[in-house]
Design a protein around this motif. Sequence first.
Motif, short mmCIF file in Angstrom:
data_model
loop_
_atom_site.label_atom_id
_atom_site.label_comp_id
_atom_site.label_asym_id
_atom_site.label_seq_id
_atom_site.Cartn_x
_atom_site.Cartn_y
_atom_site.Cartn_z
N PRO A 523 -64.72 14.65 -46.70
CA PRO A 523 -63.75 13.67 -47.21
C PRO A 523 -62.69 13.36 -46.16
CG PRO A 523 -63.33 15.82 -48.16
CD PRO A 523 -64.60 15.95 -47.37
N GLU A 524 -62.12 12.17 -46.26
CA GLU A 524 -61.11 11.73 -45.31
C GLU A 524 -59.80 11.34 -45.97
OE1 GLU A 524 -62.93 8.47 -43.30
OE2 GLU A 524 -64.35 9.71 -42.19
N VAL A 525 -59.86 10.85 -47.21
CA VAL A 525 -58.67 10.33 -47.88
C VAL A 525 -58.55 10.99 -49.25
CG1 VAL A 525 -57.53 8.26 -48.78
CG2 VAL A 525 -58.91 8.12 -46.69
N VAL A 526 -57.34 11.30 -49.65
CA VAL A 526 -57.08 11.83 -50.98
C VAL A 526 -55.89 11.07 -51.56
CG1 VAL A 526 -55.59 13.67 -50.06
CG2 VAL A 526 -56.61 13.90 -52.34
N VAL A 527 -55.98 10.73 -52.84
CA VAL A 527 -54.94 9.99 -53.55
C VAL A 527 -54.13 10.99 -54.38
CG1 VAL A 527 -54.44 8.11 -55.15
CG2 VAL A 527 -56.41 7.95 -53.61
N VAL A 528 -52.80 11.03 -54.15
CA VAL A 528 -51.92 11.99 -54.82
C VAL A 528 -50.66 11.28 -55.26
CG1 VAL A 528 -52.81 13.92 -53.43
CG2 VAL A 528 -50.79 12.65 -52.66
N ALA A 555 -53.32 11.77 -47.05
CA ALA A 555 -52.95 11.63 -48.45
C ALA A 555 -52.20 10.33 -48.66
CB ALA A 555 -52.09 12.81 -48.89
N VAL A 556 -52.67 9.55 -49.65
CA VAL A 556 -51.99 8.32 -50.05
C VAL A 556 -51.08 8.67 -51.22
CG1 VAL A 556 -52.29 5.98 -50.93
CG2 VAL A 556 -53.93 6.91 -49.29
N GLY A 557 -49.77 8.44 -51.04
CA GLY A 557 -48.79 8.79 -52.06
C GLY A 557 -48.49 7.62 -52.99
N VAL A 558 -48.84 7.76 -54.25
CA VAL A 558 -48.67 6.71 -55.25
C VAL A 558 -47.28 6.81 -55.86
CG1 VAL A 558 -49.56 5.76 -57.41
CG2 VAL A 558 -51.14 6.71 -55.72
N ASP A 559 -46.55 5.68 -55.88
CA ASP A 559 -45.23 5.66 -56.50
C ASP A 559 -45.39 5.77 -58.02
OD1 ASP A 559 -42.21 4.99 -55.96
OD2 ASP A 559 -42.81 3.76 -57.68
N SER A 560 -44.91 6.85 -58.57
CA SER A 560 -45.16 7.15 -59.98
C SER A 560 -44.42 6.19 -60.90
CB SER A 560 -44.77 8.60 -60.29
OG SER A 560 -45.56 9.50 -59.55
N TRP A 561 -43.16 5.87 -60.57
CA TRP A 561 -42.36 5.06 -61.47
C TRP A 561 -42.95 3.65 -61.61
CZ3 TRP A 561 -36.32 5.68 -61.35
CH2 TRP A 561 -35.80 5.27 -62.57
N THR A 562 -43.23 3.02 -60.48
CA THR A 562 -43.80 1.67 -60.53
C THR A 562 -45.18 1.69 -61.18
OG1 THR A 562 -42.63 1.23 -58.45
CG2 THR A 562 -44.29 -0.37 -59.15
N THR A 563 -45.99 2.68 -60.84
CA THR A 563 -47.33 2.78 -61.42
C THR A 563 -47.26 2.96 -62.93
OG1 THR A 563 -48.28 3.66 -59.38
CG2 THR A 563 -49.42 4.17 -61.43
N ALA A 564 -46.31 3.75 -63.41
CA ALA A 564 -46.18 3.96 -64.86
C ALA A 564 -45.82 2.67 -65.57
CB ALA A 564 -45.14 5.04 -65.13
N LEU A 565 -45.00 1.82 -64.95
CA LEU A 565 -44.67 0.54 -65.58
C LEU A 565 -45.90 -0.36 -65.65
CD1 LEU A 565 -41.20 -0.22 -63.95
CD2 LEU A 565 -41.65 0.44 -66.31
N VAL A 566 -46.74 -0.32 -64.64
CA VAL A 566 -47.98 -1.09 -64.68
C VAL A 566 -48.89 -0.54 -65.78
CG1 VAL A 566 -50.04 -1.75 -63.38
CG2 VAL A 566 -47.81 -1.73 -62.26
N ALA A 567 -48.99 0.78 -65.87
CA ALA A 567 -49.84 1.40 -66.90
C ALA A 567 -49.35 1.08 -68.30
CB ALA A 567 -49.91 2.90 -66.68
#
Length: 902
Positions: A523-528, A555-567
């Motif tokens: 593996p090369e990329v991990v999403v966290v 590691a690709v760092g996902v912004d939790s706050w913005t992602t939660a609003l999309v979800a």
Amino acid sequence: MTSSARRRAWAPPLRRRLPGAALLATLALLAAPLLPVGAVPSASAVRPPGMPLPVASAVEDGEGLRVVLDEVDPVVLRPDRPARLSGRVLNPAPVPARLGGVTLSASTSLLGSRKEVADWVDGGIDRSTTWVLGDDTIGPLVPAEGEVAFSVVVPAEELASLPDGPAALAVRLSAEVVGDGEPVSSGDGTGGDLAELRTVLTSSGGRLVGTPMEVSWLVPLTLPPDPGLTDPDPARHAQAWTDAVGEGSPVRGWLDHLTLPDVTWLVDPALLVAPRPLPSVASPAPTPEDPEETGDPEETGESSDPGSTGEPTTGEPDGPGTTTAEPTDPAPTGEPEDTGTAPTPAGTTTPGGSEGSAPATPTPAATPTAPGDGTGRTGSAPTPDQATGTTGPAAPPDDPPVTEQPPEEQIPPDEGPPDEQDVERALGELRDRLALVPAQERWWLPAGDPDLARLVADGLTPPPDTVQTLLTRAPAEDAPEAVARLLRGGRTGVLWPALPGPTTSDLFRMVGLHDSAPSVPAPEVVVVPRESFTASSAAGPRRGAALVEDTDLTAVGVDSWTTALVAAGAEAAQDTGAGAAAQRLLAHTLGSWLEAPTSRRELVVAPPRGTTPAPEVLDQLVRAWPDADWLTSLPAEEVLTRAQEQEAVTLSGTAPQESVLGALAPLLLPEPSPVDASRGRDLVGLDDDLDGLGEILRDTTALRSWRPVLADLWSTRWREAPAAWPTTFRTLRGDVRQAREAVHIAPSNVNFIADQGVIQVTVVNDLPVAVDDVQLAVSTTNGRLQVLRQPDPVSVGPGSRAAVPFEARAVTRGEVTLHVELTTPDGTELGVDEELAVRVQPTGVWIYWVLGGLAGVVLILGLARALPGPPRVPRSGPSDAAYPDPGPETQTQTDTGQEERQ
């Protein structure tokens, strides 16, 4: 909102009129002309004179009026342009409500951060909204359990005071409730009772933004946790796949409505094909002459014997060491039974054929014939005219009238249940859509999206061959070429563990999982979550990816706050309207930019698996993107490239924090996996059972069709619906169990009257396919009987039985129980271990003396009959004296006398 829905909302509920209410009904009819213009009378308006009209109030328990904002045009306000806000006032109460109008007001204090946006929208901090932007005098009545639409126009001059840069306004939409022409007191002296919606509006003044925030979208396209996706029933299978990839599915929703530039799609390859398993793991392979769906034997006239081909179905020797058994039932002749109907040609079914029969030859629909016109002409009736629906010229007036039968009600083709053709059509459209995506914007998960977090859990890691199968399996054995072309382009080796906050040690185990299977690429990329970098959900975005220390992973760092609003977009659109949900998301990104407007920052948005998109929210977001000067798109590949120039980090393992995100935090936390340690061992055992069955089934087509079903049980998607997991598991486990038990030993009792000899056991194969190389192991429960040689492997035809001999020696007289075990070559148990009762009666030495004595007696008697005896002396009697026998001398004399006379 459609016009029909609005009509239903305005229509008063129908109520049964009581017999004693005739007077009240008459009063209501007399009072109807006196109602204000636009008012809609309802059943609740029927009341005694002088009784006040019950009205709904704006209450906090959700049962009163609600204001929702559906659309803002333009989505991003401009100081020199007017704006229109469209929405609805909903009344869920069982009584109508009177309105005084809807007012839009704003606060003169702008919102400067995402926390201020959240505090205002969620009601944490109140602001004075004295800046009135516009209103709409709707009403005056909102029907019970209905709604009314409003439209507030904000003139351009009201927006002229907006700043020349990006700004976020705190606004309030208020609907005032009145009763009998007067505002309903709120109890605190502030006037009428208000139903309000706190929301935000974003604006862009047109000033060039020097350093916009770069946003990268990483959207998963995965399958839902639906057991119907692997159901062998064609109808359920087609329905599940149509829901998963067809029009209106979440996958199509993302592709159709999130049309922003540089969106990267994280795709499960299993989404591209829809293989359907055969009815069981031991079903015969379908052929063009004998399709999978075969008819009922009694209806099609074909033999019901699963192995009938015109030849006996007894176990046939396929090599040395096998034995045969005579059939106990008459062998099928391969000819259809006489069902009293004419024989049907191949490929057709008789009337009443059941599902699963050979595909019937389509019969043309009966062509309607024109009625007699007095000329004797007959033939097809004219086809209906496409414009008018008529059927050609009318009959002459003197023709007898024809009574037309009403046509049978038929379901239009596009409204019927989906079938396999609909599934293939939907899959083709999905492949075409993904083919238009540039290769660098396609990231591929392992097929089936295996649950990596569960696979590396303590005490659960499956064997290396199972890991290799899960991480390298193809989406299907016979995938179309279009799928192969798609898979050849894009990035692989992407990990997305379902962990709330993965640590570096978690990633070590996942890398080791890949190392355990040599053919699996590293593996090369991990999403966290981005909290893995910052250890806090409150920290603003800075960089979107980072190297992980001591690994080769980025590691690709996902912004939790913005992602939660999309979800939460779909639920927010339902509660507050699509316009309010889109404005909240835009204002949140604007607040993030306002926290450091001159800094270069990256923000990664990755909705969780299974997120249902809100089409109206995404549409408004796409329309706003060109005008949102504080935002710009960034490809995910560029995020990875920039990370190579940064220092490596050690992941903190911090999960999205509820203290910061509030009610949005649970949307980002994965549910527990339904595969616990016990179920994991069961899945490994099922894998072994399939391996064993694959060694004896002569036709493994059906078994291979169930392999993806087992692999899918390891999928991450079951975390979204843990209760649905046992449905597929029990189906597969029961089917495998039935296949194993279908090959078994026929019970019998044996009388062994010998010192040493052969005993036969009967192996029965109830499967519709032949089995080969079935192993038998025979053992005894005591020492009265000794097994000299184990039985040879046996092959048994479909629906047949075979006798298998083995040698045994009697040691002493008595009862013995034979324990017979059937297995595959790798040791997988078949059937149920059978115990045969054997009565042992060894012959002993006396039998040989008896047999030897009998043989001697027979020999003596034979010799006595063969030796010659003394000559017999005939007895003389009267007949002998009367007719003496002439001797030789007499004969000579007679002859001499004859010569002399001559």
